[in-house]
Design an enzyme around this catalytic site. Structure first.
Site, PDB file in Angstrom:
ATOM      1  N   LEU A 190       0.425  -1.210  -0.075  1.00 14.74           N
ATOM      2  CA  LEU A 190       0.076  -0.404   0.236  1.00 14.74           C
ATOM      3  C   LEU A 190       1.226   1.241   0.337  1.00 14.74           C
ATOM      4  O   LEU A 190       0.423   1.915  -0.422  1.00 14.74           O
ATOM      5  CB  LEU A 190      -0.768  -0.110   1.503  1.00 14.74           C
ATOM      6  CG  LEU A 190      -2.175   1.093   1.588  1.00 14.74           C
ATOM      7  CD1 LEU A 190      -3.114   0.921  -0.067  1.00 14.74           C
ATOM      8  CD2 LEU A 190      -2.951   1.207   2.255  1.00 14.74           C
ATOM      9  N   GLN A 218       2.105   2.155  -3.190  1.00  9.95           N
ATOM     10  CA  GLN A 218       1.476   1.957  -4.431  1.00  9.95           C
ATOM     11  C   GLN A 218       0.327   3.787  -4.441  1.00  9.95           C
ATOM     12  O   GLN A 218       0.154   3.886  -5.739  1.00  9.95           O
ATOM     13  CB  GLN A 218       0.090   1.077  -4.090  1.00  9.95           C
ATOM     14  CG  GLN A 218       0.007   0.172  -4.447  1.00  9.95           C
ATOM     15  CD  GLN A 218      -0.527  -0.983  -4.704  1.00  9.95           C
ATOM     16  OE1 GLN A 218      -1.921   0.066  -4.525  1.00  9.95           O
ATOM     17  NE2 GLN A 218      -0.650  -2.272  -4.662  1.00  9.95           N
ATOM     18  N   CYS A 219       0.426   4.205  -3.237  1.00  6.07           N
ATOM     19  CA  CYS A 219       0.616   5.621  -3.390  1.00  6.07           C
ATOM     20  C   CYS A 219       1.074   6.310  -2.923  1.00  6.07           C
ATOM     21  O   CYS A 219       1.974   6.122  -2.998  1.00  6.07           O
ATOM     22  CB  CYS A 219      -0.958   5.686  -2.031  1.00  6.07           C
ATOM     23  SG  CYS A 219      -2.194   4.579  -1.054  1.00  6.07           S
ATOM     24  N   THR A 220       1.215   7.412  -3.658  1.00  8.06           N
ATOM     25  CA  THR A 220       2.369   8.284  -3.160  1.00  8.06           C
ATOM     26  C   THR A 220       2.661   9.392  -2.032  1.00  8.06           C
ATOM     27  O   THR A 220       2.202   9.816  -1.963  1.00  8.06           O
ATOM     28  CB  THR A 220       2.126  10.131  -3.915  1.00  8.06           C
ATOM     29  OG1 THR A 220       1.367   9.179  -5.712  1.00  8.06           O
ATOM     30  CG2 THR A 220       3.493  10.177  -4.608  1.00  8.06           C
ATOM     31  N   VAL A 221       3.661   8.384  -0.850  1.00  5.09           N
ATOM     32  CA  VAL A 221       3.254   9.163   0.209  1.00  5.09           C
ATOM     33  C   VAL A 221       5.318  10.052  -0.121  1.00  5.09           C
ATOM     34  O   VAL A 221       6.028   9.638  -0.231  1.00  5.09           O
ATOM     35  CB  VAL A 221       3.984   7.493   1.065  1.00  5.09           C
ATOM     36  CG1 VAL A 221       4.107   8.352   2.607  1.00  5.09           C
ATOM     37  CG2 VAL A 221       2.863   6.595   0.942  1.00  5.09           C
TER      38      VAL A 221
END
Ligand SMILES: [Zn+2]
Length: 683
Positions: free
Chosen positions: A542, A545-548
């Protein structure tokens, strides 16, 4: 010999602030009420040679309860009746309206109210209809006077023929001592060679048939010349006849007062003394009134004030925004071309954190045309970072492509913002039979969007979604600005465009310590990669996948992307503007003549920033001849095979490596080395 008097009627002159105030009152106070509202009209006390019409002026202070003419104006007292519909405005019987007003005036005469308050003789009625959607104001003034009252003139002479200048000076001082209301109509008494000034209320009731020989009925004359008289004189005559009935059928002296300036002297010397025959009529005979104002075409009809440009808050907002930008031109950058920025059509691919930041910054530059292309929906995590969305948008899970343009318009209604909900086809994201039609359509939509815009911002959160727009932007020679984020780093770069000459290393010039690359030889986002973009979402957790990212990174990168684009627009070569790259730390600063590449300064190829050290670099790289997105071999393949080529790439990104011969090259590489070029790390 008696002759006819020549009358002039007041001419209305309404300041936009009057309509502004009327709108405010209509919206917040009166709403649907059509009750008359008292208003003041202003008539300038000192005759101005520059004005050739007897203008009665109204502005926002006309709605004040007290008249504030500051000793410069003579009052008119009116009422405004604002009709709710244009039909009511048009269809109400105008004769009835003016008769009602006349009757009211007559009552004030009979009751003596007009003696206490002579300004009531200067009454007017303003009938209006305000079309607040269009900011059109229909209006019609009337200055009621009784039609049955006829005055005849026996003689007229300039006041200085009757009184010497010393007495005229006394008269002027006494006149100025009257308050504004009593300056309109008053009485002059010639007593033992002294001229006394009385208000109507202090003198009129004392008058007798015998005493009127030394009496002059004075009134402020609105006429611009000394040959005619303001039509309100008839109301004055009606008042005199009612309260001094012994004057019916008699001649009486009147003074038409006008205040003029001669050099530094202000006085009443141009006033005129009239000998007038008063008719034998009584006020109860005044059942018909006249005095509607003619319009600009000299017809009996209403006027229209179009206040759209003055009052429409959207236009006010627009003017303010552009005024703010124009202030740049005053001193800082006088030669900046704001029109080119204003008219640039910007396509934002991705309406997430970066897309929102870019859009807001474009608004700041006054960019009018902004299109979002996105396939996402507003989720609860979005609003805090994505400045165009709110909690409510997340609750209703609206499409970003729908919400972003709407919210942009809420910020600045002058923007032409659109949104397109689109899934951008990506290399290595297999299409399959079921998705074929949809994919072909999406390619067409994206192609049309890119052709239709001047600047393409690549703001999505995956590498492979940038591939197709990179290729199309390059192919159609558009300015492409790419922005990508790491956790605490960012990359903002411009792409080169397809060149008419083949890549030639000699086009790289060197000046001491610097490398200069022409705009059309600059690399793209993919030029540094030796692998084709594949499905980067596979096998990711996760957090991957997300732009952290650190929240400030997107704001910085979004702002830099816009500033880079604006600098390119300001360069005469636009997309072909060369990029400078400092190759030696010892290099001296560039000669400003060379360095000032555009009016705003130097234009880099790319900007890489690192929040861990708060450091920023400006590397420039050449186009890579095996680039999977912008190399000639790819562009030619696309030119020849079009959608078939694209579909093959969507099915397998390896096709790109085959076309560019990267496959052969990769065989010689150690995979460890390749990983260094992965976009997960920004140098
Ligand atoms: Zn490239």
């Amino acid at each position: 010999m008696a002759s006819k008097l020549s009358y002039v009627q007041a001419v209305s002159s309404v300041n936009p602030s009057f309509w502004n105030k009327l709108t405010e009152i209509k919206l917040n106070v009166d709403k649907l009420s059509e009750s008359p509202r008292p208003v003041w009209g202003y008539f300038t006390l000192l005759s101005k040679t520059t004005v050739n019409q007897p203008l009665i002026e109204l502005d926002s202070t006309s709605f004040n309860s007290d008249f504030n003419g500051q000793n410069m104006y003579v009052p008119f007292k009116g009422k405004v009746i604002n009709k709710n519909t244009v039909e009511d405005f048009k269809e109400c019987n105008k004769q009835d309206v003016i008769n009602t007003e006349g009757k009211c005036l007559c009552e004030n005469i009979v009751s003596g109210e007009a003696i206490k308050n002579p300004v009531l003789l200067n009454s007017f009625l303003l009938l209006t209809f305000a079309d607040l959607k269009k900011y059109h104001y229909y209006y019609w003034f009337s200055f009621p006077v009784p039609s049955g009252l006829v005055l005849e003139k026996f003689s007229a002479k300039i006041i200085s023929e009757e009184f010497n200048s010393d007495r005229l000076k006394q008269l002027y001082v006494a006149f100025q001592a009257l308050d504004a209301m009593n300056k309109t109509y008053f009485i002059i008494e010639n007593q033992n060679d002294k001229l006394l000034v009385h208000s109507l209320s202090s003198k009129l009731s004392e008058l007798t048939a015998e005493s009127t020989t030394d009496i002059y009925f004075a009134f402020f004359n609105i006429s611009m010349d000394n040959k005619s008289i303001g039509s309100q004189l008839r109301n004055y005559a009606a008042l005199i006849l009612h309260h001094c009935p012994f004057l019916k059928g008699k001649t009486q002296k009147f003074v038409a007062v006008s205040v003029t300036r001669h050099g530094s002297e202000v006085g009443l010397d141009t006033s005129v003394i009239y000998n007038l025959l008063l008719p034998d009529v009584s006020t109860d005979k005044f059942d018909s009134w006249v005095g509607w104002e003619k319009n600009e075409r000299d017809k009996m009809g209403p006027r229209v004030a179009n206040m759209k440009n003055t009052l429409d808050p959207k236009i006010i907002a627009e003017n303010s925004v552009y005024l703010n930008l124009k202030l740049m031109k005053w001193r800082i950058v006088p030669d900046i071309n704001l029109e080119v920025t204003e008219n640039a059509k910007c396509l934002l691919i991705g309406a997430g954190t970066l897309g929102c930041a870019v859009a807001r910054c474009l608004l700041g530059w006054g960019v009018r045309n902004i299109t979002f292309a996105d396939n996402g929906y507003v989720s609860h995590s979005n609003p805090v970072r994505q400045s165009l969305y709110t909690y409510e948008d997340a609750l209703s899970m609206k499409a970003k492509s729908e919400v972003a343009p709407k919210n942009l318009e809420k910020i600045f209604p002058g923007v032409n913002a659109k949104g397109v909900h689109i899934c951008i086809p990506m290399p290595g994201h297999s299409v399959g039979e079921s998705m074929l039609k949809q994919t072909v359509e999406a390619v067409q939509v994206l192609t049309d969007l890119i052709k239709d815009h001047d600047i393409i911002f690549l703001l999505t959160d995956s590498r492979e979604s940038r591939w197709l727009p990179t290729l199309l932007g390059c192919y159609h020679k558009k300015i492409v600005i790419n922005s990508a984020l790491g956790f605490d780093s960012y990359l903002v770069m411009r792409h080169g465009c397809s060149s008419d000459t083949s890549n030639n290393p000699e086009l790289v010039q060197d000046i001491e310590g610097y490398k200069i690359i022409d705009g059309d030889n600059l690399g793209c986002y993919f030029c540094n990669d030796v692998t084709a973009p594949g499905d980067s979402m596979k096998n990711r957790t996760l957090d991957q996948q997300c732009t952290v990212t650190r929240p400030g990174v997107a704001q910085i990168a979004g702002a830099l992307a816009v500033e880079l684009a604006v600098s390119i627009l300001q360069h005469e070569k636009r997309i072909k503007a060369p990029a400078f790259y400092k190759i030696s730390s010892k290099a001296e600063d560039l000669d400003p003549e060379i360095e000032n590449q555009c009016i705003l300064g130097l234009i880099p190829h790319s900007i890489r920033g690192f929040l861990s050290s708060f450091n920023q670099m400006l590397p420039a790289t050449m186009k890579y001849d095996k680039c999977v997105a912008c190399s000639d071999v790819i562009l030619n393949e696309y030119k020849e095979k079009g959608i078939d080529f694209l579909l093959k790439v969507f099915d397998s990104s390896k096709h790109l490596e085959d076309v560019t011969k990267l496959t052969e090259m990769l065989a010689d590489f150690d995979m460890d080395e390749i990983l260094e070029f992965s976009d997960e790390e920004i140098e």
